[in-house]
Enzyme design. Structure first.
Site, short mmCIF file in Angstrom:
data_model
loop_
_atom_site.label_atom_id
_atom_site.label_comp_id
_atom_site.label_asym_id
_atom_site.label_seq_id
_atom_site.Cartn_x
_atom_site.Cartn_y
_atom_site.Cartn_z
N LYS A 126 -18.96 -56.83 -21.63
CA LYS A 126 -17.97 -56.07 -20.84
C LYS A 126 -17.14 -56.96 -19.93
O LYS A 126 -15.93 -56.84 -19.88
CB LYS A 126 -18.69 -55.08 -19.91
N ARG B 79 -21.20 -44.62 -14.69
CA ARG B 79 -22.43 -44.81 -15.46
C ARG B 79 -23.15 -43.49 -15.68
O ARG B 79 -24.08 -43.43 -16.47
CB ARG B 79 -23.36 -45.74 -14.72
N ARG C 243 -28.94 -65.51 -20.33
CA ARG C 243 -27.66 -65.62 -19.62
C ARG C 243 -27.87 -66.38 -18.29
O ARG C 243 -28.83 -66.12 -17.58
CB ARG C 243 -27.14 -64.21 -19.35
N ARG D 209 -29.79 -64.44 -12.76
CA ARG D 209 -29.74 -63.24 -11.92
C ARG D 209 -31.10 -62.55 -11.87
O ARG D 209 -31.77 -62.43 -12.90
CB ARG D 209 -28.69 -62.27 -12.46
N ARG E 117 -33.14 -51.99 -17.26
CA ARG E 117 -31.69 -51.73 -17.18
C ARG E 117 -31.18 -51.12 -18.48
O ARG E 117 -30.34 -50.22 -18.47
CB ARG E 117 -30.93 -53.03 -16.89
P1 AMP Z 1 -23.80 -54.58 -13.39
O1 AMP Z 1 -23.37 -55.96 -13.04
O2 AMP Z 1 -22.65 -53.67 -13.73
O3 AMP Z 1 -24.90 -54.56 -14.45
O4 AMP Z 1 -24.46 -53.96 -12.06
C1 AMP Z 1 -25.57 -54.55 -11.45
C2 AMP Z 1 -26.37 -53.50 -10.70
O5 AMP Z 1 -25.55 -52.85 -9.69
C3 AMP Z 1 -26.87 -52.35 -11.57
O6 AMP Z 1 -28.09 -52.68 -12.23
C4 AMP Z 1 -27.03 -51.23 -10.54
O7 AMP Z 1 -28.18 -51.42 -9.75
C5 AMP Z 1 -25.82 -51.44 -9.62
N1 AMP Z 1 -24.63 -50.70 -10.10
C6 AMP Z 1 -23.45 -51.23 -10.56
N2 AMP Z 1 -22.59 -50.28 -10.92
C7 AMP Z 1 -23.21 -49.09 -10.70
C8 AMP Z 1 -22.85 -47.72 -10.91
N3 AMP Z 1 -21.65 -47.36 -11.41
N4 AMP Z 1 -23.76 -46.78 -10.57
C9 AMP Z 1 -24.96 -47.09 -10.06
N5 AMP Z 1 -25.39 -48.37 -9.86
C10 AMP Z 1 -24.52 -49.36 -10.17
#
Ligand code: AMP
Length: 209
Positions: free
Chosen positions: A13, A87, A126, A152, A163
């Site tokens: 993404k 999400r 990663r 990370r 996740r």
């Molecule tokens: P990402 O980099 O998009 O995978 O986001 C990292 C973490 O941030 C996720 O595992 C969630 O804990 C939180 N997060 C990011 N975007 C959202 C969202 N739209 N709704 C809820 N939690 C989010």
């Protein structure tokens, strides 16, 4: 132009978002990046920090608040590319309400499709170079020898599984939501990044000159 990029963690993404933003001249709005920036600045609520580090989802109201404030910034006037948001269906409904107040609607939802076993491998291997923010993969896209690598906290194997489960359980409901609105476009996310970019370009309206 309001585009949503939907895909499980590790589906590419972030990479594809950068390309679409350049093509359309719109900013990338990534809730994950916004939360990580707040974490780095020390302004993130410790409750949310714990949720993020364990791979759970931050509450919808907090996420919608972040997005609403972001739409007030001048650089969003031509549209945005949403990455990692919405999400959940409540987030999608919140977005619809927020856009309709501004006489806007979602133009396209791009769903990047990648099989689960490939996602697990991509995430666990990663790494990010802390100096440049660039993302590498230990086997398919190795970092330079002088990179200052970070793995990370939420890319550790057990958290990755959580996740992906959270994605499947909660986000899967989003796809019928957008399918019913006629804006869902499925894109095969397996292949070289530039091949996937070409598939995405074919699925979107031509950018304005
Ligand atoms: P990402 O980099 O998009 O995978 O986001 C990292 C973490 O941030 C996720 O595992 C969630 O804990 C939180 N997060 C990011 N975007 C959202 C969202 N739209 N709704 C809820 N939690 C989010």
């Amino acid at each position: 132009m309001i585009v949503i990029l939907v895909g499980p963690p590790g589906s590419g993404k972030g990479t594809q978002a950068t390309n679409i933003c350049e093509t359309f001249g719109i900013p990338q709005v990534s809730t994950g990046d916004m939360l990580r920036a707040a974490k780095k600045a020390g302004t993130l609520d410790p409750k949310f920090l714990a949720i993020m580090d364990s791979g759970g989802l931050v509450p919808d109201e907090a996420i919608l608040g972040l997005i609403e404030r972001r739409f007030e910034d001048a650089d969003t006037k031509n549209g945005v590319l949403l990455d990692g948001f919405p999400r959940t269906v409540p987030q999608a409904e919140g977005l619809e309400a927020l856009l309709s107040k501004r006489n806007l609607k979602v133009d396209a939802v791009l769903q990047l499709d990648v099989p689960r076993d490939q996602l697990e491998e991509r995430l666990v291997l990663r790494r990010m170079d802390k100096r440049t923010g660039k993302i590498y993969h230990l086997s398919s896209y190795p970092p330079p020898p002088d990179a200052d690598l970070e793995h990370r906290a939420d890319d550790q194997p057990a958290t990755v599984k959580r996740r992906l489960d959270a994605y499947e359980a909660q986000t899967a409901a989003l796809l019928p939501y957008y399918e019913a609105r006629g804006v869902l476009k499925r894109v095969d996310g397996v292949g070289k990044p530039e091949e996937i970019t070409a598939r995405i370009a074919a699925a979107l309206p031509a950018p304005k000159q």
